[in-house]
Design an enzyme around this catalytic site. Structure first.
Site, mmCIF file in Angstrom:
data_model
loop_
_atom_site.group_PDB
_atom_site.id
_atom_site.type_symbol
_atom_site.label_atom_id
_atom_site.label_comp_id
_atom_site.label_asym_id
_atom_site.label_seq_id
_atom_site.Cartn_x
_atom_site.Cartn_y
_atom_site.Cartn_z
ATOM 1 N N HIS A 92 0.816 -1.222 0.000
ATOM 2 C CA HIS A 92 0.000 0.000 0.000
ATOM 3 C C HIS A 92 0.846 1.268 0.000
ATOM 4 O O HIS A 92 0.309 2.361 -0.153
ATOM 5 C CB HIS A 92 -1.039 -0.026 1.127
ATOM 6 C CG HIS A 92 -0.556 0.372 2.474
ATOM 7 N ND1 HIS A 92 -0.198 -0.539 3.455
ATOM 8 C CD2 HIS A 92 -0.394 1.590 3.033
ATOM 9 C CE1 HIS A 92 0.162 0.113 4.540
ATOM 10 N NE2 HIS A 92 0.060 1.405 4.315
ATOM 11 N N ASP A 145 0.144 -7.665 1.971
ATOM 12 C CA ASP A 145 0.521 -6.249 1.868
ATOM 13 C C ASP A 145 2.049 -6.089 1.866
ATOM 14 O O ASP A 145 2.625 -5.637 2.848
ATOM 15 C CB ASP A 145 -0.126 -5.459 3.021
ATOM 16 C CG ASP A 145 0.064 -3.953 2.879
ATOM 17 O OD1 ASP A 145 0.509 -3.504 1.805
ATOM 18 O OD2 ASP A 145 -0.225 -3.235 3.857
ATOM 19 N N SER A 237 4.116 2.747 8.024
ATOM 20 C CA SER A 237 3.777 1.699 7.062
ATOM 21 C C SER A 237 4.971 1.298 6.210
ATOM 22 O O SER A 237 5.736 2.145 5.767
ATOM 23 C CB SER A 237 2.683 2.202 6.120
ATOM 24 O OG SER A 237 1.444 2.110 6.734
HETATM 25 C C1 4AZ Z 1 -1.322 3.402 8.585
HETATM 26 O O1 4AZ Z 1 -2.250 4.148 8.444
HETATM 27 C C2 4AZ Z 1 -1.268 2.612 9.828
HETATM 28 N N1 4AZ Z 1 -1.498 1.091 14.517
HETATM 29 C C3 4AZ Z 1 -0.185 1.817 10.077
HETATM 30 C C4 4AZ Z 1 -0.137 1.091 11.239
HETATM 31 C C5 4AZ Z 1 -1.147 1.174 12.132
HETATM 32 C C6 4AZ Z 1 -2.246 1.973 11.899
HETATM 33 C C7 4AZ Z 1 -2.286 2.687 10.722
HETATM 34 C C8 4AZ Z 1 -1.070 0.371 13.377
HETATM 35 O O2 4AZ Z 1 -0.460 3.289 7.739
#
Ligand code: 4AZ
Length: 374
Positions: A92, A145, A237
């Site tokens: 993503h 992912d 992420s």
């Molecule tokens: C995100 O939005 C995201 N708490 C990544 C990790 C988490 C929440 C959101 C985990 O990329």
């Protein structure tokens, strides 16, 4: 981004998809590249949540394989250098919900760095070539992912191997892992200017039961705290969930993927389950395909991205302790024999007591090394 993916939102999502497509077209036509990024990055496309929450500042030298991915010079995602010429990140981070690659959008410039302690200075820029995601990636369910960025020339930073099939004890539920990134410091808050780290627990799938069907234990890994407080967040992420084994061995066990908000009670973080032997094999095959598609030099082909033989942290020490306990039992046995030869009742009783103690300690230390090593 978790709430968006719950089943209740699916009908809405279909309607929203049509609308979003239309809006995206208008948006693309009307906006400058930098505005575009701020509205479409992995960091902002999701609901309000944050990056590393409850962590502490660290330095790139502690996490030399940590990759920072920027879009038009803004913090966008994390990644891990798993091969001298390949970054592993979240799918993503590379494609939108329709599978279109961000790197193909005009006016959008992606860069990747290792060695950055501060988000906008230092380190080494990597030679970005091409992004590819796992063909099974499903943006609605956030399964599979992960994706790859190949490089035009090898990075000099050390790589992080994925935990191998003989290393399952490193990341069984209950183990500690570390998640790192420049993501948001709290739910809906600002991203960090300095690399953050936080320790989380690897949890059984049941730790993510409040996600219901939105959690998929075959491709996702649950890690964090039921009580909340410490977690990855938006902007983290794609970054690594890693574990430390004995002798400083480090392994990748997950990729920051999704979750409901950040650090919320009952909602631990959700990571891509990359060290599951079958999935790690898939990643190895994908790496080999990229090596061939991108014509990597021979020296950078056939590279094994899966680790082996690392033992959990503390295992070597617990085995040493057990060997010492074994020797204590042996010497206590010799002392008892010597006492018996003297025929002295008190000395025999004392020697028996110390042998019993030594045996108890050995049994404890065997249990301990079993617990730590396996
Ligand atoms: C995100 O939005 C995201 N708490 C990544 C990790 C988490 C929440 C959101 C985990 O990329």
């Amino acid at each position: 981004m978790g709430t968006r993916k719950t089943p209740a939102f699916k009908p809405l999502l279909i309607a929203a998809t049509a609308l979003a497509l239309l809006l995206a077209a208008l948006f693309l036509a009307a906006n400058t590249p930098s505005e575009f990024v701020s509205h479409s990055s992995a960091k902002t496309r999701v609901d309000a949540s944050s990056s590393i929450v409850g962590g502490t500042s660290t330095t790139a030298s502690n996490f030399p394989w940590q990759v920072l991915i920027t879009a038009n010079n803004k913090e966008f995602c994390g990644g891990s250098l798993i091969h001298p010429m390949i970054i592993l990140t979240a799918a993503h981070c590379l494609v939108d919900d329709y599978g279109n690659y961000y790197e193909d959008r005009p006016g959008l410039v992606f860069r990747a760095y290792t060695g950055r302690t501060r988000v906008n200075a230092g380190g080494v820029e990597l030679d970005w070539h091409s992004a590819r995601v796992d063909p099974r990636y499903d943006a609605i369910r956030t399964v599979y992912d992960w994706g790859f960025v190949s490089l035009d020339s090898p990075a000099s930073a050390p790589t992080l191997k994925i935990a191998g099939p003989d290393e399952l004890p490193l990341w069984e539920p209950g183990r500690k892992a570390t998640v790192t990134g420049f993501g948001d410091l709290y739910d809906g808050g600002p991203s960090s200017t300095v690399l953050q780290r936080v320790t989380v627990n690897v949890l059984a799938d049941s730790g993510c039961s409040r996600y219901g069907a939105a959690f998929d234990g075959t491709t996702q890994l649950c890690a964090g705290y039921i009580a909340g407080g410490r977690d990855a967040c938006q902007g983290d992420s794609g970054g690594p969930l890693s574990v430390t084994g004995d002798k400083g061995a480090r392994r990748l066990i997950g990729i920051v993927s999704t979750g409901k908000g950040c650090a919320l009670h009952y909602f631990p973080g959700i990571y891509s389950r990359v060290a599951e032997p079958e999935l790690a094999e898939d990643i190895q095959s994908e790496v080999e395909l990229i090596e061939s598609l991108d014509d990597f030099p021979d020296a950078y082909s056939g590279i094994n991205v899966i680790g082996s033989q690392a033992r959990p942290y503390g295992c070597a020490a617990s085995i040493k302790a057990r060997k010492i306990a074994e020797q204590r039992v042996e010497s206590s046995e010799r002392a008892l024999e010597a006492a018996r030869r003297t025929g002295n009742r008190d000395r025999i009783e004392a020697a028996k007591r110390s042998l019993k103690n030594a045996k108890n300690r050995l049994s404890d230390s065997r249990d301990n090394s079993e617990r730590i090593c396996f």
